[in-house]
Design a protein around this motif. Structure first.
Motif, PDB file in Angstrom:
ATOM      1  N   SER A 237      -9.249  16.401 -15.152  1.00  5.04           N
ATOM      2  CA  SER A 237     -10.493  16.224 -14.398  1.00  5.04           C
ATOM      3  C   SER A 237     -10.755  14.756 -14.111  1.00  5.04           C
ATOM      4  O   SER A 237     -11.189  14.390 -13.013  1.00  5.04           O
ATOM      5  CB  SER A 237     -11.672  16.812 -15.191  1.00  5.04           C
ATOM      6  N   PHE A 238     -10.481  13.905 -15.095  1.00  3.34           N
ATOM      7  CA  PHE A 238     -10.729  12.471 -14.956  1.00  3.34           C
ATOM      8  C   PHE A 238      -9.880  11.854 -13.848  1.00  3.34           C
ATOM      9  O   PHE A 238     -10.389  11.154 -12.965  1.00  3.34           O
ATOM     10  CB  PHE A 238     -10.446  11.780 -16.294  1.00  3.34           C
ATOM     11  N   THR A 239      -8.582  12.145 -13.865  1.00  5.38           N
ATOM     12  CA  THR A 239      -7.705  11.586 -12.837  1.00  5.38           C
ATOM     13  C   THR A 239      -8.000  12.191 -11.467  1.00  5.38           C
ATOM     14  O   THR A 239      -7.897  11.518 -10.441  1.00  5.38           O
ATOM     15  CB  THR A 239      -6.222  11.775 -13.228  1.00  5.38           C
ATOM     16  N   SER A 240      -8.426  13.464 -11.435  1.00  2.19           N
ATOM     17  CA  SER A 240      -8.751  14.121 -10.161  1.00  2.19           C
ATOM     18  C   SER A 240     -10.039  13.575  -9.541  1.00  2.19           C
ATOM     19  O   SER A 240     -10.246  13.679  -8.332  1.00  2.19           O
ATOM     20  CB  SER A 240      -8.880  15.632 -10.358  1.00  2.19           C
ATOM     21  N   ALA A 241     -10.907  13.020 -10.369  1.00  2.00           N
ATOM     22  CA  ALA A 241     -12.146  12.427  -9.856  1.00  2.00           C
ATOM     23  C   ALA A 241     -11.904  11.090  -9.166  1.00  2.00           C
ATOM     24  O   ALA A 241     -12.742  10.629  -8.390  1.00  2.00           O
ATOM     25  CB  ALA A 241     -13.150  12.251 -10.990  1.00  2.00           C
ATOM     26  N   CYS A 242     -10.754  10.468  -9.445  1.00  3.11           N
ATOM     27  CA  CYS A 242     -10.482   9.114  -8.922  1.00  3.11           C
ATOM     28  C   CYS A 242      -9.335   9.048  -7.910  1.00  3.11           C
ATOM     29  O   CYS A 242      -9.494   8.497  -6.820  1.00  3.11           O
ATOM     30  CB  CYS A 242     -10.148   8.166 -10.084  1.00  3.11           C
ATOM     31  N   ILE A 243      -8.189   9.594  -8.293  1.00  3.34           N
ATOM     32  CA  ILE A 243      -6.954   9.336  -7.546  1.00  3.34           C
ATOM     33  C   ILE A 243      -6.894  10.013  -6.175  1.00  3.34           C
ATOM     34  O   ILE A 243      -6.513   9.357  -5.191  1.00  3.34           O
ATOM     35  CB  ILE A 243      -5.722   9.704  -8.405  1.00  3.34           C
TER      36      ILE A 243
ATOM     37  N   GLN B 202       0.828  -1.209   0.000  1.00  4.40           N
ATOM     38  CA  GLN B 202       0.000   0.000   0.000  1.00  4.40           C
ATOM     39  C   GLN B 202       0.862   1.259   0.000  1.00  4.40           C
ATOM     40  O   GLN B 202       0.516   2.248  -0.654  1.00  4.40           O
ATOM     41  CB  GLN B 202      -0.927   0.003   1.222  1.00  4.40           C
ATOM     42  N   ILE B 203       1.984   1.208   0.721  1.00  4.94           N
ATOM     43  CA  ILE B 203       2.905   2.358   0.746  1.00  4.94           C
ATOM     44  C   ILE B 203       3.479   2.603  -0.645  1.00  4.94           C
ATOM     45  O   ILE B 203       3.557   3.741  -1.115  1.00  4.94           O
ATOM     46  CB  ILE B 203       4.035   2.124   1.775  1.00  4.94           C
ATOM     47  N   LEU B 204       3.891   1.508  -1.308  1.00  2.00           N
ATOM     48  CA  LEU B 204       4.444   1.624  -2.662  1.00  2.00           C
ATOM     49  C   LEU B 204       3.401   2.160  -3.634  1.00  2.00           C
ATOM     50  O   LEU B 204       3.704   3.018  -4.470  1.00  2.00           O
ATOM     51  CB  LEU B 204       4.946   0.258  -3.145  1.00  2.00           C
ATOM     52  N   ILE B 205       2.166   1.665  -3.499  1.00  2.00           N
ATOM     53  CA  ILE B 205       1.077   2.133  -4.367  1.00  2.00           C
ATOM     54  C   ILE B 205       0.811   3.616  -4.126  1.00  2.00           C
ATOM     55  O   ILE B 205       0.614   4.383  -5.065  1.00  2.00           O
ATOM     56  CB  ILE B 205      -0.205   1.305  -4.131  1.00  2.00           C
ATOM     57  N   PHE B 206       0.828   4.022  -2.851  1.00  2.00           N
ATOM     58  CA  PHE B 206       0.591   5.430  -2.506  1.00  2.00           C
ATOM     59  C   PHE B 206       1.657   6.326  -3.133  1.00  2.00           C
ATOM     60  O   PHE B 206       1.330   7.348  -3.744  1.00  2.00           O
ATOM     61  CB  PHE B 206       0.589   5.602  -0.988  1.00  2.00           C
ATOM     62  N   ILE B 207       2.922   5.950  -2.996  1.00  2.00           N
ATOM     63  CA  ILE B 207       4.022   6.749  -3.555  1.00  2.00           C
ATOM     64  C   ILE B 207       3.908   6.826  -5.074  1.00  2.00           C
ATOM     65  O   ILE B 207       4.038   7.894  -5.678  1.00  2.00           O
ATOM     66  CB  ILE B 207       5.391   6.166  -3.140  1.00  2.00           C
ATOM     67  N   PHE B 208       3.641   5.667  -5.688  1.00  4.41           N
ATOM     68  CA  PHE B 208       3.520   5.601  -7.142  1.00  4.41           C
ATOM     69  C   PHE B 208       2.379   6.484  -7.645  1.00  4.41           C
ATOM     70  O   PHE B 208       2.551   7.288  -8.572  1.00  4.41           O
ATOM     71  CB  PHE B 208       3.293   4.148  -7.575  1.00  4.41           C
ATOM     72  N   LEU B 209       1.208   6.362  -7.016  1.00  2.00           N
ATOM     73  CA  LEU B 209       0.037   7.136  -7.455  1.00  2.00           C
ATOM     74  C   LEU B 209       0.205   8.625  -7.186  1.00  2.00           C
ATOM     75  O   LEU B 209      -0.250   9.461  -7.973  1.00  2.00           O
ATOM     76  CB  LEU B 209      -1.233   6.618  -6.773  1.00  2.00           C
ATOM     77  N   LEU B 210       0.859   8.955  -6.059  1.00  4.07           N
ATOM     78  CA  LEU B 210       1.096  10.365  -5.741  1.00  4.07           C
ATOM     79  C   LEU B 210       2.004  11.004  -6.787  1.00  4.07           C
ATOM     80  O   LEU B 210       1.729  12.111  -7.272  1.00  4.07           O
ATOM     81  CB  LEU B 210       1.719  10.502  -4.346  1.00  4.07           C
ATOM     82  N   ILE B 211       3.074  10.295  -7.169  1.00  5.04           N
ATOM     83  CA  ILE B 211       4.014  10.822  -8.170  1.00  5.04           C
ATOM     84  C   ILE B 211       3.336  10.966  -9.526  1.00  5.04           C
ATOM     85  O   ILE B 211       3.449  12.005 -10.188  1.00  5.04           O
ATOM     86  CB  ILE B 211       5.259   9.912  -8.281  1.00  5.04           C
ATOM     87  N   THR B 212       2.604   9.920  -9.943  1.00  6.49           N
ATOM     88  CA  THR B 212       1.936   9.970 -11.250  1.00  6.49           C
ATOM     89  C   THR B 212       0.861  11.049 -11.281  1.00  6.49           C
ATOM     90  O   THR B 212       0.678  11.724 -12.290  1.00  6.49           O
ATOM     91  CB  THR B 212       1.314   8.610 -11.623  1.00  6.49           C
ATOM     92  N   TYR B 213       0.173  11.219 -10.141  1.00  9.12           N
ATOM     93  CA  TYR B 213      -0.879  12.246 -10.092  1.00  9.12           C
ATOM     94  C   TYR B 213      -0.274  13.649 -10.181  1.00  9.12           C
ATOM     95  O   TYR B 213      -0.781  14.512 -10.915  1.00  9.12           O
ATOM     96  CB  TYR B 213      -1.705  12.113  -8.818  1.00  9.12           C
ATOM     97  N   MET B 214       0.822  13.881  -9.455  1.00  4.93           N
ATOM     98  CA  MET B 214       1.483  15.186  -9.496  1.00  4.93           C
ATOM     99  C   MET B 214       2.018  15.487 -10.897  1.00  4.93           C
ATOM    100  O   MET B 214       1.902  16.613 -11.386  1.00  4.93           O
ATOM    101  CB  MET B 214       2.611  15.235  -8.464  1.00  4.93           C
ATOM    102  N   LEU B 215       2.585  14.470 -11.541  1.00  2.87           N
ATOM    103  CA  LEU B 215       3.080  14.646 -12.908  1.00  2.87           C
ATOM    104  C   LEU B 215       1.932  14.911 -13.879  1.00  2.87           C
ATOM    105  O   LEU B 215       2.049  15.730 -14.789  1.00  2.87           O
ATOM    106  CB  LEU B 215       3.868  13.403 -13.350  1.00  2.87           C
TER     107      LEU B 215
ATOM    108  N   SER C  42      -4.618   6.814 -13.937  1.00  7.27           N
ATOM    109  CA  SER C  42      -3.386   7.382 -13.392  1.00  7.27           C
ATOM    110  C   SER C  42      -2.273   7.510 -14.428  1.00  7.27           C
ATOM    111  O   SER C  42      -1.725   8.594 -14.623  1.00  7.27           O
ATOM    112  CB  SER C  42      -2.906   6.507 -12.218  1.00  7.27           C
ATOM    113  N   ILE C  43      -1.959   6.413 -15.106  1.00  9.32           N
ATOM    114  CA  ILE C  43      -0.792   6.412 -15.993  1.00  9.32           C
ATOM    115  C   ILE C  43      -1.063   7.163 -17.297  1.00  9.32           C
ATOM    116  O   ILE C  43      -0.254   7.987 -17.719  1.00  9.32           O
ATOM    117  CB  ILE C  43      -0.330   4.967 -16.270  1.00  9.32           C
ATOM    118  N   SER C  44      -2.210   6.886 -17.927  1.00 15.66           N
ATOM    119  CA  SER C  44      -2.533   7.563 -19.201  1.00 15.66           C
ATOM    120  C   SER C  44      -2.591   9.085 -19.070  1.00 15.66           C
ATOM    121  O   SER C  44      -1.989   9.798 -19.883  1.00 15.66           O
ATOM    122  CB  SER C  44      -3.854   7.041 -19.758  1.00 15.66           C
ATOM    123  N   PRO C  45      -3.305   9.645 -18.069  1.00 15.78           N
ATOM    124  CA  PRO C  45      -3.314  11.113 -17.929  1.00 15.78           C
ATOM    125  C   PRO C  45      -1.931  11.701 -17.680  1.00 15.78           C
ATOM    126  O   PRO C  45      -1.685  12.866 -17.999  1.00 15.78           O
ATOM    127  CB  PRO C  45      -4.229  11.347 -16.717  1.00 15.78           C
ATOM    128  N   MET C  46      -1.023  10.889 -17.091  1.00 17.07           N
ATOM    129  CA  MET C  46       0.338  11.361 -16.870  1.00 17.07           C
ATOM    130  C   MET C  46       1.144  11.336 -18.171  1.00 17.07           C
ATOM    131  O   MET C  46       1.916  12.256 -18.465  1.00 17.07           O
ATOM    132  CB  MET C  46       1.033  10.484 -15.819  1.00 17.07           C
TER     133      MET C  46
END
Length: 312
Positions: free
Chosen positions: A70-76, A22-35, A278-282
């Protein structure tokens, strides 16, 4: 889904129960979301402030970046909150809102990609008439049609979904509120709703894919008639970014609906959902900027402008 349902909260199971994972997923999603946020916001800002990016192509790219953001912000963000706090509960109204907006932005994405393929068709097959055909008024109407068509397609399943009742299980086997896991835990008869959803999804997929395929059939035919390899290479390069994005979007959609075994279906859908939310919007902003000289030049000009302002 009705407000007077006996369940007022749902539990989102997420992706895994393993704390370390879960920690790894959190870090990964946080980085991809910020990007994703920074990349898409950069494209939106560039297309607004740079005078060289005031064509139909970049107007559509601006709207596409807005949809992806908007799409990624509705989910992540909601999922990141869930991982960080351990609170997996989501209210009935919040779940309904998340479901509505993810589908609204996701379906509009498909229609916009089809519109962008038509734009590329006009640019390559009718270059002398491009500015006349794809004038600002037409572009705004096309964007308006994308949103209206999406709402019209969503209306039948949405109106039926508002009547679903949830009176037994409230556990959603997903990290977002999605139609498929919600239908599985409803105590209403969901057969008709499922058929309507399938019809709407297939209708959206076929309509937009036909538009994309026809556009590129004519584009390829036109490009192959160009006399020099340099002209052909330049024409293909103007479409390459759009082709990559279309391939990712439609490929992930096909992957979801190619039914695996019932045991693996939800796990695969979760994995593909991570890709699409997550990945596609990034990736999309980088696909368009790294392969586009005008966007890169506009970005460099904007950076120089900021440097000069900071020095003054």
């Amino acid at each position: 889904m009705r407000n007077h349902t006996s369940l007022t909260r749902f539990i989102l199971l997420g992706l895994t129960e393993d704390p370390q994972l879960q920690i790894l997923i959190f870090i990964f999603l946080l980085i991809t979301y910020m990007l994703s946020v920074s990349g898409n916001l950069t494209i939106i800002i560039l297309t607004l402030v740079d005078s060289h990016l005031k064509t139909a192509m970049y107007f559509f790219l601006q709207n596409f970046s807005f949809l992806e953001l908007s799409f990624t912000s509705a989910c992540i963000p909601r999922f990141l909150y869930s991982i960080s706090t351990g609170d997996r509960a989501i209210t009935y109204n919040a779940c309904a809102c998340q479901l509505f907006f993810t589908y609204l932005f996701g379906i509009t994405d498909f229609f916009l990609l089809a519109t962008m393929s038509y734009d590329r068709y006009i640019a390559i097959c009718k270059p002398l008439h491009y500015m006349t055909i794809m004038n600002p008024r037409v572009c705004k109407r096309l964007i308006f049609c994308c949103w209206v068509t999406t709402l019209l397609i969503m209306l039948p399943p949405l109106s039926l979904g508002l009547n679903l009742e949830f009176c037994d299980s409230n556990v959603i086997d997903h990290f977002v509120c999605d139609a498929n896991p919600l239908l599985k835990i409803s105590c209403s008869d969901t057969w008709f709703v499922e058929q309507i959803i399938i019809v709407c999804c297939v209708l959206t997929f076929i309509m937009t894919l036909v538009c994309v395929v026809l556009s590129y059939v004519y584009i390829i035919r036109t490009i192959l008639r160009f006399p020099t390899s340099q002209q052909r290479k330049k024409a293909f390069s103007t479409c390459s970014s759009h082709i990559i994005v279309v391939s990712i979007t439609y490929g992930s959609c096909i992957f979801i609906y190619v039914k695996p075994s019932a045991k693996d279906e939800m796990a695969i859908n979760k994995g593909v959902s991570i890709l699409t939310t997550s990945i596609s919007p990034m990736l999309n902003p980088f696909i368009y900027t790294l392969r586009n000289k005008q966007v890169k030049q506009a970005f460099n000009d904007l950076v120089k402008r900021f440097i000069l302002l900071s020095k003054n």
